[in-house]
Write a protein that holds these residues in place. Sequence first.
Motif, mmCIF file in Angstrom:
data_model
loop_
_atom_site.group_PDB
_atom_site.id
_atom_site.type_symbol
_atom_site.label_atom_id
_atom_site.label_comp_id
_atom_site.label_asym_id
_atom_site.label_seq_id
_atom_site.Cartn_x
_atom_site.Cartn_y
_atom_site.Cartn_z
ATOM 1 N N VAL A 98 0.855 -1.285 0.131
ATOM 2 C CA VAL A 98 -0.069 0.168 0.032
ATOM 3 C C VAL A 98 1.228 1.215 -0.046
ATOM 4 C CG1 VAL A 98 -1.940 -1.237 1.235
ATOM 5 C CG2 VAL A 98 -0.170 -0.030 2.432
ATOM 6 N N TYR A 99 0.369 2.461 -0.567
ATOM 7 C CA TYR A 99 0.994 3.646 -0.260
ATOM 8 C C TYR A 99 0.169 4.396 0.645
ATOM 9 C CZ TYR A 99 2.560 8.234 -1.456
ATOM 10 O OH TYR A 99 3.136 9.543 -1.325
ATOM 11 N N HIS A 100 0.856 4.584 1.618
ATOM 12 C CA HIS A 100 0.265 5.416 2.744
ATOM 13 C C HIS A 100 0.744 6.885 2.863
ATOM 14 C CE1 HIS A 100 -1.173 6.217 6.798
ATOM 15 N NE2 HIS A 100 -1.906 5.113 6.759
ATOM 16 N N LYS A 101 -0.172 7.636 3.057
ATOM 17 C CA LYS A 101 0.121 9.101 2.863
ATOM 18 C C LYS A 101 1.241 9.454 3.898
ATOM 19 C CE LYS A 101 -3.863 10.708 0.105
ATOM 20 N NZ LYS A 101 -4.711 11.548 0.123
ATOM 21 N N LYS A 134 -4.619 -3.876 2.815
ATOM 22 C CA LYS A 134 -5.730 -3.040 2.192
ATOM 23 C C LYS A 134 -6.449 -2.294 3.322
ATOM 24 C CE LYS A 134 -9.530 -6.334 1.427
ATOM 25 N NZ LYS A 134 -10.487 -5.456 2.382
ATOM 26 N N THR A 137 -5.550 1.274 4.084
ATOM 27 C CA THR A 137 -6.014 2.332 3.104
ATOM 28 C C THR A 137 -7.418 2.204 2.232
ATOM 29 O OG1 THR A 137 -4.989 0.928 1.393
ATOM 30 C CG2 THR A 137 -3.488 2.656 2.413
ATOM 31 N N SER A 138 -8.464 1.690 3.088
ATOM 32 C CA SER A 138 -9.772 1.648 2.638
ATOM 33 C C SER A 138 -10.136 0.846 1.440
ATOM 34 C CB SER A 138 -10.351 3.247 2.338
ATOM 35 O OG SER A 138 -10.354 3.993 3.394
ATOM 36 N N TYR A 140 -7.807 -0.055 -0.917
ATOM 37 C CA TYR A 140 -6.945 0.205 -2.111
ATOM 38 C C TYR A 140 -5.576 -0.282 -1.804
ATOM 39 C CZ TYR A 140 -10.334 3.530 -4.158
ATOM 40 O OH TYR A 140 -11.582 3.684 -4.702
ATOM 41 N N HIS A 141 -5.079 -1.113 -2.838
ATOM 42 C CA HIS A 141 -3.655 -1.865 -2.482
ATOM 43 C C HIS A 141 -3.334 -2.213 -3.951
ATOM 44 C CE1 HIS A 141 -6.473 -4.996 -2.555
ATOM 45 N NE2 HIS A 141 -5.868 -5.909 -2.792
ATOM 46 N N GLU A 173 0.243 9.055 -6.308
ATOM 47 C CA GLU A 173 0.664 7.993 -6.214
ATOM 48 C C GLU A 173 1.970 7.646 -7.072
ATOM 49 O OE1 GLU A 173 -2.848 5.006 -5.480
ATOM 50 O OE2 GLU A 173 -3.226 6.024 -7.203
#
Length: 188
Positions: A98-101, A134, A137-138, A140-141, A173
């Motif tokens: 995941v890309y976490h902010k 996932k 991040t709600s 999304y992955h 992203e």
Amino acid sequence: MSGEARREKMVDILRNAKKPVSGKALAEKLEVSRQVIVQDIALLRAQKQEIISTCRGYLMKKDAPCRRIFKVHHTDEQMEEELNLYVDFGARVEDEFVYHKVYDVIRVEMGLHSRRDVKEYIEKLKSGISKSLKDVTSGYHYHTVTAESEEVLDQIQEELQKRGFLAELRDYEPIDFWKEDSEKEESK
């Protein structure tokens, strides 16, 4: 045809196949029963031939797989369907990330290449031992998926799109970060 000659022919068929070859198709081509094919596959594996079984048939593992990253989104109930989609095409799900902010990239190895692997993974998640990435991040992955050809990856992408699993990349992203990390790993 001797058993040894038949198995050599089988290896040749699987090496040249662009998609999985069913046991039935092998049996017809080699003029034997499906049971003989199953026994031959077992013998070939004992000889260290890397033959992959999928629900669509057999594949010979090739040395340099093609790689693609898919951004996906789905519910917990759809997770098994999504993962089985990859392995049913003979692909391997290398990881989930995941890309976490806030935390940047969080990545875990998966190494799923069969329905059995998927089932074991799903059972572990259902047991409450851990949760899927996932969830942070709600839904999304990303998955890094390897397959024997770009055509297989194209088919997977098309099927992900049809089933509504494929998610759109956003400007923030940096998908290239993963490509750079992969290239560093390969150069070692």
